[in-house]
Structures are given as C-alpha cells and as structure tokens.
Design a protein around this motif. Structure first.
Motif, PDB file in Angstrom:
ATOM      1  N   THR A 244       0.828  -1.207   0.000  1.00  0.00           N
ATOM      2  CA  THR A 244       0.000   0.000   0.000  1.00  0.00           C
ATOM      3  C   THR A 244       0.862   1.257   0.000  1.00  0.00           C
ATOM      4  OG1 THR A 244      -1.748  -1.194   1.191  1.00  0.00           O
ATOM      5  CG2 THR A 244      -1.826   1.210   1.214  1.00  0.00           C
ATOM      6  N   HIS A 245       1.876   1.290   0.858  1.00  0.00           N
ATOM      7  CA  HIS A 245       2.738   2.471   0.923  1.00  0.00           C
ATOM      8  C   HIS A 245       3.557   2.627  -0.359  1.00  0.00           C
ATOM      9  CE1 HIS A 245       1.782   2.155   5.232  1.00  0.00           C
ATOM     10  NE2 HIS A 245       2.130   3.431   5.307  1.00  0.00           N
ATOM     11  N   ALA A 246       3.994   1.516  -0.939  1.00  0.00           N
ATOM     12  CA  ALA A 246       4.773   1.604  -2.181  1.00  0.00           C
ATOM     13  C   ALA A 246       3.917   2.137  -3.319  1.00  0.00           C
ATOM     14  CB  ALA A 246       5.342   0.230  -2.534  1.00  0.00           C
ATOM     15  N   ARG A 247       2.687   1.641  -3.437  1.00  0.00           N
ATOM     16  CA  ARG A 247       1.791   2.140  -4.477  1.00  0.00           C
ATOM     17  C   ARG A 247       1.497   3.622  -4.283  1.00  0.00           C
ATOM     18  NH1 ARG A 247      -2.884  -2.549  -5.064  1.00  0.00           N
ATOM     19  NH2 ARG A 247      -1.764  -3.911  -6.536  1.00  0.00           N
ATOM     20  N   ALA A 248       1.283   4.007  -3.031  1.00  0.00           N
ATOM     21  CA  ALA A 248       0.982   5.415  -2.764  1.00  0.00           C
ATOM     22  C   ALA A 248       2.173   6.307  -3.116  1.00  0.00           C
ATOM     23  CB  ALA A 248       0.600   5.596  -1.298  1.00  0.00           C
ATOM     24  N   ALA A 249       3.390   5.837  -2.823  1.00  0.00           N
ATOM     25  CA  ALA A 249       4.569   6.637  -3.137  1.00  0.00           C
ATOM     26  C   ALA A 249       4.758   6.778  -4.642  1.00  0.00           C
ATOM     27  CB  ALA A 249       5.807   6.003  -2.503  1.00  0.00           C
ATOM     28  N   VAL A 250       4.540   5.690  -5.383  1.00  0.00           N
ATOM     29  CA  VAL A 250       4.668   5.765  -6.839  1.00  0.00           C
ATOM     30  C   VAL A 250       3.570   6.652  -7.423  1.00  0.00           C
ATOM     31  CG1 VAL A 250       4.575   4.403  -8.965  1.00  0.00           C
ATOM     32  CG2 VAL A 250       5.830   3.539  -6.995  1.00  0.00           C
ATOM     33  N   ALA A 251       2.344   6.495  -6.914  1.00  0.00           N
ATOM     34  CA  ALA A 251       1.246   7.317  -7.425  1.00  0.00           C
ATOM     35  C   ALA A 251       1.440   8.793  -7.116  1.00  0.00           C
ATOM     36  CB  ALA A 251      -0.075   6.821  -6.835  1.00  0.00           C
ATOM     37  N   ALA A 252       2.103   9.103  -5.998  1.00  0.00           N
ATOM     38  CA  ALA A 252       2.356  10.503  -5.671  1.00  0.00           C
ATOM     39  C   ALA A 252       3.304  11.141  -6.686  1.00  0.00           C
ATOM     40  CB  ALA A 252       2.936  10.616  -4.262  1.00  0.00           C
ATOM     41  N   ARG A 253       4.232  10.367  -7.203  1.00  0.00           N
ATOM     42  CA  ARG A 253       5.159  10.898  -8.207  1.00  0.00           C
ATOM     43  C   ARG A 253       4.595  10.786  -9.618  1.00  0.00           C
ATOM     44  NH1 ARG A 253      10.388  11.641  -6.548  1.00  0.00           N
ATOM     45  NH2 ARG A 253      10.834  11.064  -4.385  1.00  0.00           N
ATOM     46  N   LEU A 254       3.845   9.706  -9.855  1.00  0.00           N
ATOM     47  CA  LEU A 254       3.278   9.463 -11.187  1.00  0.00           C
ATOM     48  C   LEU A 254       1.787   9.170 -11.022  1.00  0.00           C
ATOM     49  CD1 LEU A 254       6.108   7.107 -12.498  1.00  0.00           C
ATOM     50  CD2 LEU A 254       5.854   9.551 -12.976  1.00  0.00           C
ATOM     51  N   PRO A 255       0.940  10.158 -10.991  1.00  0.00           N
ATOM     52  CA  PRO A 255      -0.492   9.932 -10.750  1.00  0.00           C
ATOM     53  C   PRO A 255      -1.143   9.007 -11.779  1.00  0.00           C
ATOM     54  CG  PRO A 255       0.067  12.262 -10.534  1.00  0.00           C
ATOM     55  CD  PRO A 255       1.270  11.593 -11.098  1.00  0.00           C
ATOM     56  N   ALA A 256      -0.595   8.937 -12.978  1.00  0.00           N
ATOM     57  CA  ALA A 256      -1.195   8.072 -13.993  1.00  0.00           C
ATOM     58  C   ALA A 256      -1.077   6.603 -13.641  1.00  0.00           C
ATOM     59  CB  ALA A 256      -0.537   8.323 -15.352  1.00  0.00           C
ATOM     60  N   LEU A 257      -0.194   6.248 -12.691  1.00  0.00           N
ATOM     61  CA  LEU A 257       0.014   4.846 -12.313  1.00  0.00           C
ATOM     62  C   LEU A 257      -0.706   4.490 -11.019  1.00  0.00           C
ATOM     63  CD1 LEU A 257       3.801   4.400 -13.169  1.00  0.00           C
ATOM     64  CD2 LEU A 257       1.798   3.996 -14.597  1.00  0.00           C
ATOM     65  N   ALA A 258      -1.708   5.249 -10.661  1.00  0.00           N
ATOM     66  CA  ALA A 258      -2.481   4.918  -9.463  1.00  0.00           C
ATOM     67  C   ALA A 258      -3.286   3.648  -9.660  1.00  0.00           C
ATOM     68  CB  ALA A 258      -3.405   6.077  -9.094  1.00  0.00           C
ATOM     69  N   ASP A 259      -3.642   3.325 -10.894  1.00  0.00           N
ATOM     70  CA  ASP A 259      -4.375   2.091 -11.193  1.00  0.00           C
ATOM     71  C   ASP A 259      -3.397   0.920 -11.176  1.00  0.00           C
ATOM     72  OD1 ASP A 259      -6.129   0.157 -11.981  1.00  0.00           O
ATOM     73  OD2 ASP A 259      -6.205   0.788 -14.083  1.00  0.00           O
ATOM     74  N   PRO A 260      -3.640  -0.133 -10.351  1.00  0.00           N
ATOM     75  CA  PRO A 260      -2.714  -1.267 -10.307  1.00  0.00           C
ATOM     76  C   PRO A 260      -2.528  -1.942 -11.656  1.00  0.00           C
ATOM     77  CG  PRO A 260      -4.184  -1.323  -8.417  1.00  0.00           C
ATOM     78  CD  PRO A 260      -4.686  -0.247  -9.321  1.00  0.00           C
ATOM     79  N   ALA A 261      -3.569  -2.037 -12.454  1.00  0.00           N
ATOM     80  CA  ALA A 261      -3.440  -2.666 -13.767  1.00  0.00           C
ATOM     81  C   ALA A 261      -2.488  -1.870 -14.671  1.00  0.00           C
ATOM     82  CB  ALA A 261      -4.807  -2.803 -14.424  1.00  0.00           C
ATOM     83  N   GLU A 262      -2.602  -0.553 -14.627  1.00  0.00           N
ATOM     84  CA  GLU A 262      -1.700   0.281 -15.421  1.00  0.00           C
ATOM     85  C   GLU A 262      -0.273   0.193 -14.896  1.00  0.00           C
ATOM     86  OE1 GLU A 262      -0.453   2.963 -18.364  1.00  0.00           O
ATOM     87  OE2 GLU A 262      -2.230   1.681 -18.137  1.00  0.00           O
ATOM     88  N   LEU A 263      -0.131   0.120 -13.571  1.00  0.00           N
ATOM     89  CA  LEU A 263       1.204  -0.018 -12.991  1.00  0.00           C
ATOM     90  C   LEU A 263       1.835  -1.333 -13.420  1.00  0.00           C
ATOM     91  CD1 LEU A 263       3.467   0.900 -11.090  1.00  0.00           C
ATOM     92  CD2 LEU A 263       2.163  -0.101  -9.197  1.00  0.00           C
ATOM     93  N   HIS A 264       1.053  -2.402 -13.414  1.00  0.00           N
ATOM     94  CA  HIS A 264       1.566  -3.698 -13.861  1.00  0.00           C
ATOM     95  C   HIS A 264       2.023  -3.634 -15.324  1.00  0.00           C
ATOM     96  CE1 HIS A 264       1.842  -8.000 -14.590  1.00  0.00           C
ATOM     97  NE2 HIS A 264       1.000  -7.862 -15.584  1.00  0.00           N
ATOM     98  N   ARG A 265       1.238  -2.999 -16.163  1.00  0.00           N
ATOM     99  CA  ARG A 265       1.595  -2.900 -17.577  1.00  0.00           C
ATOM    100  C   ARG A 265       2.881  -2.088 -17.763  1.00  0.00           C
ATOM    101  NH1 ARG A 265       1.244   0.478 -21.696  1.00  0.00           N
ATOM    102  NH2 ARG A 265       0.344   2.123 -20.376  1.00  0.00           N
ATOM    103  N   ARG A 266       3.006  -1.005 -17.020  1.00  0.00           N
ATOM    104  CA  ARG A 266       4.182  -0.160 -17.174  1.00  0.00           C
ATOM    105  C   ARG A 266       5.441  -0.843 -16.629  1.00  0.00           C
ATOM    106  NH1 ARG A 266       6.145   2.162 -19.318  1.00  0.00           N
ATOM    107  NH2 ARG A 266       6.831   4.111 -18.352  1.00  0.00           N
ATOM    108  N   LEU A 267       5.292  -1.629 -15.567  1.00  0.00           N
ATOM    109  CA  LEU A 267       6.450  -2.367 -15.062  1.00  0.00           C
ATOM    110  C   LEU A 267       6.941  -3.374 -16.089  1.00  0.00           C
ATOM    111  CD1 LEU A 267       5.429  -2.982 -11.340  1.00  0.00           C
ATOM    112  CD2 LEU A 267       7.201  -1.450 -12.175  1.00  0.00           C
ATOM    113  N   LEU A 268       6.001  -4.061 -16.738  1.00  0.00           N
ATOM    114  CA  LEU A 268       6.396  -5.013 -17.782  1.00  0.00           C
ATOM    115  C   LEU A 268       7.080  -4.293 -18.935  1.00  0.00           C
ATOM    116  CD1 LEU A 268       3.337  -7.450 -17.945  1.00  0.00           C
ATOM    117  CD2 LEU A 268       5.516  -7.770 -16.781  1.00  0.00           C
ATOM    118  N   GLU A 269       6.558  -3.153 -19.333  1.00  0.00           N
ATOM    119  CA  GLU A 269       7.152  -2.402 -20.435  1.00  0.00           C
ATOM    120  C   GLU A 269       8.546  -1.893 -20.071  1.00  0.00           C
ATOM    121  OE1 GLU A 269       4.492   0.694 -21.450  1.00  0.00           O
ATOM    122  OE2 GLU A 269       3.051  -0.614 -22.494  1.00  0.00           O
TER     123      GLU A 269
END
Length: 369
Positions: A244-269
């Motif tokens: 939860t804290h890791a997702r919140a920290a990433v979303a604070a810097r990159l709001p477009a990655l607040a969605d877990p599905a989008e974050l998963h896609r971007r990590l793979l890319e």
C-alpha cells in the motif's frame, strides 16, 4: 445466471466463478496454466481479478472456461485431458533419475538445469533490473543465483517452486548493501532513454528496498499476497502495508500509475524495454564448476599449510620445562668501599692491638731426619 465481463479475450465469468469452475473439475492451477500456456502466477492473477486476460492466452482461457461451464457429461474429455497433461515446467524440471510424464527418457541434471535457466533467466534479469536500476548488476545477480542453484541442484530440483527459489536468491544478491563498496557500482548507470521509463525507474529506486521488492513481486511478477509475504520473509499484513505504501509513493510521483493494472503494464514495459540479457546456461554451469574447483583447491592448500605449520611447531617446541631466569635485582646493605689513604689514630691503635693479640708460639719447623 452468471454475469460476464467484456474484455479483449471475449466474455468471461467473474473472477470467483473462474476459480469455482476450475475447482469443480478438480483441476489444479498448474494443469490449467499449462493448457493455456501461461504461468501459474498469471492464472492466479486472472482468478483474483488483479489482471485481465487478453491476447491469444485470454482467448484460450475464455474457451476453456466455456468448456468447463458445460454439463459434466459433455466436458469429461476436457477435464481428463487437463489432468493427464503435464506442465511444461514439471517436464523440464524433473530431477535426474525421474522420468517426465509422457517422456521416454529421464532428464540429466544438466538438462533439467538448462531448462530451468532458459525458462526463468530472461524474466528474472528484467525483474532484477527494476530492483536495482543497473543492467550489469541485474545480470550478475541472476547468474550468481543460478550458480548457487547448480551447486545445490539436488535440493533445488526437488523444491516445490524451483523458479521461486532462484528468484529469491537473485533478489537477495541484487539488494545486498555490500554493492555500494564496489568501485564499479559507486556511480549510476545511464537511465532509460524514454522519459516515462526514466520517471518510473526513478520512482522505484526512491522506495525502500523492502517496499520495492514487494511492489515488484506483487504488481510486476503477479504473485498473490501470501506468496509475496513468504518470499519477502514478512507476515501477510506487513506485506500488504508495504504494498500500500509503495503504491501510494509511486502514485504521488506518477499519478497516472495509481491504477494497479496500469502499474503492472508499465512495469512489464520498463523491464522489456532494456536490452538486458543473461548468459547461456552452459556458461553458468561451467563457471560454477570452475569456482567449485578453485575453492576446493584453496581449501586443500589451506589445510596443507595448517598441517605444515603444526608439524614445524611440534618439531621445534621444547620437550621439558625450563624455568625462566629471574630478573636482576639491586643488592642492598653492603657497605661501600672506602677510599685508600693514611690511617687515622684510632685505626692505627686498633691495628697495633690486633697485632699484639696475634702473637703466639714460634712456628714449628721440621728437622731433617
């Protein structure tokens, strides 16, 4: 009537229904994943709703679910075929001396190791790059993990999840704090060329190592929460809090990655965008064997040195007790020697007295016979 969701793979039942259909036919995750051609972690993510099936695998999954939802009399052949079909990893990772199901000859340890390496190493290098941001360190950590796996191959081959065993070791090597003292790793590597990839990697590297590892395992690899907690050696609530804290920290810097599905896609890319390649399996195996030979010879040389030093000590050591020489001490109470000179009147009188007292009979002289 079961409601379905629309996705690129076609209509699918809800996540809970997907799992129920599989369990109604007494099928395991491994059997279904092998039939579709995906990993077990991907199938678990589909059944939990964390990821949406898409592409050819998603279409195959949709067809399989429709077959499992058919009446039992119509679906007997499908379920039986799935139960009898071995998984690709089970056939590839069968220990030496055991025959893979449906195979006529057993795999040798080298063949089983090469199969595990070919299956896991490319993805592991990309995942490790997300943890470290260093291409060479990612490749080196994965190779070290597989070298350790080859040294302990009897143990690893019988492990319930050999790929997970190697992944945990590779992550530990990559996140070791001792790398900061190595000269080659004191300076950062060139960041990714794409600004979006550069921003995501920067956000990941600013996370604490435990948070970063949890995020990569859950949102990158696709493990469920209990498996993520077990691999990070934490309790399930602690792993959930880190995530939860890791997702919140990433979303604070990159709001477009607040969605877990989008974050998963971007990590793979991000992992796939970098050209990070692992060495060939024979190179890793031979490197491990050379290292084993080196350390064996070093241990023998050290033992010979110890034996020689012990023998020399026994030959030169004294055979009896010799008391130590006492340290010199000053002698006290001895009168100092007087200075020679004329006698005083008292000394002259004492000398005369002594001479008078010393007079006695004449000395007897023998006469010749």
């Amino acid at each position: 009537m079961v409601t379905t969701t629309q996705n690129p793979a076609g209509p699918l039942p809800p996540p809970n229904e997907r799992r129920r259909l599989r369990e109604s036919r007494s099928l395991t995750n491994a059997q279904v994943a092998a039939r579709i051609g995906v990993s077990r972690s991907t199938l678990r993510a589909w059944e939990s709703g964390r990821r949406v099936p898409h592409g050819r695998e998603g279409e195959a999954y949709a067809r399989l679910l429709r077959a499992l939802a058919a009446p039992a009399a119509e679906d007997t052949s499908t379920a039986e075929a799935l139960r009898e079909q071995p998984t690709a990893t089970a056939a590839a990772l069968a220990p030496a001396g055991h025959t893979a199901m449906g195979s006529a000859a057993p795999l040798t340890p080298a063949q089983a190791f090469d199969a595990l390496y070919a299956f896991c190493a490319p993805a592991l290098v990309r995942q490790t790059y997300l943890l470290t941001g260093r291409r060479e360190l990612a490749r080196e950590s994965v190779e070290q993990a597989f070298q350790l796996a080859w040294q302990r191959w009897p143990e690893v081959a019988l492990d319930r999840d050999p790929g997970g065993w190697v992944r945990a070791v590779a992550y530990d090597c990559a996140l070791s704090p001792w790398h900061r003292f190595r000269p080659r790793y004191r300076h950062p590597e060139p960041p990714p060329a794409d600004p979006a990839d550069r921003a995501l990697l920067s956000a990941l590297l600013k996370l604490p190592p435990s948070y970063r590892r949890t995020l990569v395992l859950y949102d990158g690899v696709g493990l469920d929460l209990p498996e993520t907690a077990a691999e990070t050696e934490a309790s399930t609530p602690a792993a959930a809090s880190r995530l939860t804290h890791a997702r919140a920290a990433v979303a604070a810097r990159l709001p477009a990655l607040a969605d877990p599905a989008e974050l998963h896609r971007r990590l793979l890319e991000l992992g796939s965008a970098e050209q990070v390649r692992a060495a060939k399996p024979p190179v890793v195996r031979t490197g491990t064997e050379r290292r084993n030979v080196f350390w064996t010879r070093a241990a023998i040389a050290f033992t010979v040195t110890i034996v020689g030093a012990t023998t020399l000590t026994l030959r030169t050591a004294p055979t009896h007790y010799e008391p130590p020489i006492a340290p010199a001490q000053a002698v006290e109470g001895v009168p100092s020697v007087g200075v020679m000179g004329p006698l005083s009147p008292d000394q002259q009188a004492l000398r005369a007295k002594l001479r008078a007292a010393a007079r006695g009979p004449e000395r007897l002289v023998p006469e010749p016979g």
